[in-house]
Write a protein that holds these residues in place. Structure first.
Motif, PDB file in Angstrom:
ATOM      1  N   ALA A  34      93.753   6.969  73.385  1.00 49.33           N
ATOM      2  CA  ALA A  34      94.372   8.032  72.581  1.00 49.33           C
ATOM      3  C   ALA A  34      95.300   8.892  73.435  1.00 49.33           C
ATOM      4  CB  ALA A  34      93.300   8.895  71.917  1.00 49.33           C
ATOM      5  N   TYR A  35      94.875   9.213  74.637  1.00 48.00           N
ATOM      6  CA  TYR A  35      95.691  10.032  75.538  1.00 48.00           C
ATOM      7  C   TYR A  35      96.969   9.297  75.933  1.00 48.00           C
ATOM      8  CZ  TYR A  35      97.108  12.473  79.752  1.00 48.00           C
ATOM      9  OH  TYR A  35      97.842  13.130  80.705  1.00 48.00           O
ATOM     10  N   LEU A  36      96.835   8.041  76.324  1.00 46.10           N
ATOM     11  CA  LEU A  36      97.996   7.251  76.740  1.00 46.10           C
ATOM     12  C   LEU A  36      98.955   7.009  75.580  1.00 46.10           C
ATOM     13  CD1 LEU A  36      96.196   4.689  79.059  1.00 46.10           C
ATOM     14  CD2 LEU A  36      97.830   6.447  79.784  1.00 46.10           C
ATOM     15  N   LEU A  37      98.425   6.874  74.397  1.00 43.71           N
ATOM     16  CA  LEU A  37      99.245   6.626  73.211  1.00 43.71           C
ATOM     17  C   LEU A  37     100.247   7.756  72.986  1.00 43.71           C
ATOM     18  CD1 LEU A  37      99.537   4.446  71.077  1.00 43.71           C
ATOM     19  CD2 LEU A  37      97.933   5.709  69.652  1.00 43.71           C
ATOM     20  N   CYS A  38      99.901   8.964  73.393  1.00 42.89           N
ATOM     21  CA  CYS A  38     100.790  10.117  73.201  1.00 42.89           C
ATOM     22  C   CYS A  38     102.071  10.014  74.013  1.00 42.89           C
ATOM     23  CB  CYS A  38     100.071  11.412  73.593  1.00 42.89           C
ATOM     24  SG  CYS A  38      98.731  11.853  72.514  1.00 42.89           S
ATOM     25  N   TYR A  39     101.993   9.531  75.247  1.00 38.67           N
ATOM     26  CA  TYR A  39     103.147   9.569  76.144  1.00 38.67           C
ATOM     27  C   TYR A  39     103.522   8.222  76.758  1.00 38.67           C
ATOM     28  CZ  TYR A  39     101.987  14.497  75.815  1.00 38.67           C
ATOM     29  OH  TYR A  39     101.694  15.745  75.339  1.00 38.67           O
TER      30      TYR A  39
END
Length: 194
Positions: A34-39
Protein backbone atom coordinates in the motif's frame (compact mmCIF):
# COMPACT_ATOMS: atom_id res chain seq x y z
CA UNK A 1 30.47 -1.65 -13.97
CA UNK A 2 29.71 -3.30 -10.67
CA UNK A 3 28.67 -1.59 -7.46
CA UNK A 4 30.67 -2.18 -4.31
CA UNK A 5 29.42 -3.32 -0.92
CA UNK A 6 29.24 -0.26 1.32
CA UNK A 7 29.56 -0.55 5.10
CA UNK A 8 27.30 2.40 5.89
CA UNK A 9 27.35 2.14 9.68
CA UNK A 10 27.48 -0.62 12.29
CA UNK A 11 24.73 -3.11 11.35
CA UNK A 12 23.83 -1.12 8.20
CA UNK A 13 25.07 -2.20 4.77
CA UNK A 14 24.37 -1.31 1.16
CA UNK A 15 24.86 -4.45 -0.93
CA UNK A 16 24.64 -4.67 -4.72
CA UNK A 17 21.34 -6.32 -5.62
CA UNK A 18 21.57 -10.09 -6.02
CA UNK A 19 19.22 -12.81 -7.23
CA UNK A 20 19.74 -14.59 -3.90
CA UNK A 21 17.69 -11.82 -2.25
CA UNK A 22 14.58 -12.35 -4.41
CA UNK A 23 12.48 -13.89 -1.63
CA UNK A 24 13.44 -11.15 0.84
CA UNK A 25 12.65 -8.46 -1.75
CA UNK A 26 9.26 -10.00 -2.51
CA UNK A 27 8.45 -10.14 1.22
CA UNK A 28 9.46 -6.48 1.68
CA UNK A 29 7.30 -5.42 -1.27
CA UNK A 30 4.32 -7.47 -0.06
CA UNK A 31 4.54 -5.97 3.41
CA UNK A 32 4.78 -2.41 2.00
CA UNK A 33 2.43 -2.79 -0.96
CA UNK A 34 0.00 0.00 0.00
CA UNK A 35 2.82 2.41 0.85
CA UNK A 36 4.77 1.69 -2.34
CA UNK A 37 1.62 1.95 -4.44
CA UNK A 38 1.37 5.64 -3.50
CA UNK A 39 4.70 6.71 -4.99
CA UNK A 40 6.44 3.73 -6.62
CA UNK A 41 3.75 1.55 -8.17
CA UNK A 42 6.24 -0.20 -10.47
CA UNK A 43 7.98 -1.67 -7.41
CA UNK A 44 4.74 -3.38 -6.34
CA UNK A 45 5.13 -5.70 -9.35
CA UNK A 46 7.95 -7.43 -7.44
CA UNK A 47 5.65 -9.00 -4.85
CA UNK A 48 6.31 -12.61 -5.89
CA UNK A 49 9.69 -14.30 -5.57
CA UNK A 50 9.62 -15.19 -9.30
CA UNK A 51 8.96 -11.57 -10.34
CA UNK A 52 11.58 -10.30 -7.91
CA UNK A 53 14.11 -12.81 -9.26
CA UNK A 54 13.41 -11.78 -12.87
CA UNK A 55 13.84 -8.13 -11.91
CA UNK A 56 17.11 -8.79 -10.06
CA UNK A 57 18.50 -10.69 -13.07
CA UNK A 58 17.61 -7.69 -15.23
CA UNK A 59 19.17 -5.27 -12.71
CA UNK A 60 22.37 -7.33 -12.79
CA UNK A 61 22.48 -7.06 -16.60
CA UNK A 62 21.92 -3.29 -16.38
CA UNK A 63 24.80 -3.02 -13.91
CA UNK A 64 27.05 -4.99 -16.25
CA UNK A 65 26.25 -2.55 -19.07
CA UNK A 66 26.85 0.46 -16.80
CA UNK A 67 23.30 1.78 -17.16
CA UNK A 68 22.07 1.30 -13.58
CA UNK A 69 23.62 0.54 -10.20
CA UNK A 70 21.34 -0.64 -7.43
CA UNK A 71 21.93 -1.58 -3.82
CA UNK A 72 19.74 -3.32 -1.27
CA UNK A 73 19.89 -1.81 2.19
CA UNK A 74 20.26 -4.26 5.07
CA UNK A 75 19.71 -3.25 8.69
CA UNK A 76 20.86 -5.88 11.18
CA UNK A 77 20.88 -8.37 8.30
CA UNK A 78 17.29 -7.68 7.19
CA UNK A 79 16.47 -6.25 3.78
CA UNK A 80 14.76 -2.92 4.45
CA UNK A 81 15.00 -0.92 1.21
CA UNK A 82 16.94 -0.02 -1.91
CA UNK A 83 18.87 2.84 -3.49
CA UNK A 84 19.37 3.10 -7.23
CA UNK A 85 21.60 5.20 -9.46
CA UNK A 86 20.25 5.36 -12.99
CA UNK A 87 20.43 7.58 -16.06
CA UNK A 88 24.19 7.34 -15.64
CA UNK A 89 25.77 9.80 -18.05
CA UNK A 90 29.52 9.36 -17.71
CA UNK A 91 30.28 11.94 -20.41
CA UNK A 92 28.38 14.60 -18.44
CA UNK A 93 29.36 13.26 -14.98
CA UNK A 94 25.76 13.02 -13.79
CA UNK A 95 23.30 10.43 -12.51
CA UNK A 96 19.80 10.22 -11.11
CA UNK A 97 19.00 8.63 -7.76
CA UNK A 98 15.93 6.88 -6.39
CA UNK A 99 15.27 5.12 -3.11
CA UNK A 100 12.68 3.50 -0.90
CA UNK A 101 12.68 2.17 2.61
CA UNK A 102 10.11 -0.10 4.23
CA UNK A 103 7.63 1.63 6.52
CA UNK A 104 8.87 -0.31 9.57
CA UNK A 105 12.38 1.09 9.05
CA UNK A 106 11.51 4.75 8.57
CA UNK A 107 12.34 7.39 11.14
CA UNK A 108 15.60 5.77 12.26
CA UNK A 109 18.04 7.53 9.95
CA UNK A 110 18.56 4.42 7.80
CA UNK A 111 17.50 6.04 4.53
CA UNK A 112 19.53 9.19 5.18
CA UNK A 113 22.70 7.23 5.96
CA UNK A 114 22.25 4.80 3.06
CA UNK A 115 21.53 7.50 0.48
CA UNK A 116 24.46 9.59 1.78
CA UNK A 117 26.76 6.56 1.37
CA UNK A 118 25.55 5.99 -2.21
CA UNK A 119 26.01 9.70 -2.98
CA UNK A 120 29.56 9.54 -1.62
CA UNK A 121 30.20 6.46 -3.78
CA UNK A 122 28.86 8.28 -6.85
CA UNK A 123 30.97 11.37 -6.29
CA UNK A 124 34.14 9.38 -5.59
CA UNK A 125 34.03 6.08 -7.50
CA UNK A 126 31.97 7.28 -10.48
CA UNK A 127 33.42 10.81 -10.64
CA UNK A 128 29.91 12.27 -10.70
CA UNK A 129 29.49 16.03 -10.48
CA UNK A 130 25.66 16.18 -10.39
CA UNK A 131 22.98 13.94 -8.91
CA UNK A 132 19.35 14.52 -9.85
CA UNK A 133 16.31 13.40 -7.92
CA UNK A 134 12.67 13.56 -8.93
CA UNK A 135 9.90 12.94 -6.45
CA UNK A 136 6.17 13.37 -6.29
CA UNK A 137 5.35 16.76 -4.79
CA UNK A 138 3.17 15.09 -2.13
CA UNK A 139 5.91 12.71 -0.94
CA UNK A 140 6.90 14.63 2.18
CA UNK A 141 9.29 11.99 3.61
CA UNK A 142 11.29 11.85 0.38
CA UNK A 143 11.39 15.64 0.17
CA UNK A 144 12.64 15.90 3.76
CA UNK A 145 15.35 13.33 3.07
CA UNK A 146 16.49 15.12 -0.11
CA UNK A 147 16.66 18.50 1.60
CA UNK A 148 18.41 17.05 4.66
CA UNK A 149 21.14 15.76 2.31
CA UNK A 150 21.59 19.15 0.65
CA UNK A 151 19.59 18.67 -2.54
CA UNK A 152 18.26 21.94 -3.96
CA UNK A 153 14.79 22.11 -5.47
CA UNK A 154 15.33 23.29 -9.02
CA UNK A 155 11.88 23.14 -10.49
CA UNK A 156 8.62 21.33 -11.04
CA UNK A 157 7.49 19.03 -13.81
CA UNK A 158 3.77 19.66 -13.90
CA UNK A 159 1.52 16.60 -14.07
CA UNK A 160 4.52 14.49 -15.08
CA UNK A 161 3.47 11.20 -13.51
CA UNK A 162 0.20 9.27 -13.42
CA UNK A 163 -0.37 7.71 -10.00
CA UNK A 164 -3.57 5.95 -9.05
CA UNK A 165 -5.45 7.57 -11.93
CA UNK A 166 -4.36 11.14 -11.14
CA UNK A 167 -1.61 13.23 -12.71
CA UNK A 168 0.96 14.38 -10.15
CA UNK A 169 3.61 17.06 -10.21
CA UNK A 170 7.22 16.00 -9.77
CA UNK A 171 9.72 18.18 -7.99
CA UNK A 172 13.20 18.14 -9.48
CA UNK A 173 16.14 18.33 -7.10
CA UNK A 174 19.85 18.57 -7.83
CA UNK A 175 22.95 18.01 -5.74
CA UNK A 176 26.38 19.06 -6.93
CA UNK A 177 29.67 17.58 -5.74
CA UNK A 178 30.64 21.02 -4.37
CA UNK A 179 27.45 21.14 -2.29
CA UNK A 180 27.73 17.64 -0.83
CA UNK A 181 28.49 17.50 2.89
CA UNK A 182 31.09 14.77 3.22
CA UNK A 183 30.69 12.55 6.29
CA UNK A 184 33.40 12.85 8.89
CA UNK A 185 33.04 9.30 10.23
CA UNK A 186 30.45 6.55 10.25
CA UNK A 187 28.09 7.10 13.18
CA UNK A 188 27.32 4.45 15.75
CA UNK A 189 23.80 3.22 15.02
CA UNK A 190 23.55 0.57 17.67
CA UNK A 191 20.01 1.75 18.43
CA UNK A 192 18.47 1.54 14.97
CA UNK A 193 15.44 -0.66 14.68
CA UNK A 194 15.91 -4.14 13.31
Amino acid sequence: MKASILEVAPSLRAVPVAVADAAALAALVQKNHAYLLCYLPAVTALASPADAEAYLRHADALAESGDVLEWHIFSHGELCGAVRLNHIETEHHKVSIGYYIGADYQGNGIATLAVRAILEYGFQALDVNRVELRCVAANAPSIRLAERLGFVREGVLRQAELLDGAFCDLWVYGLLRDDFVWPVAAPDLGGIAA
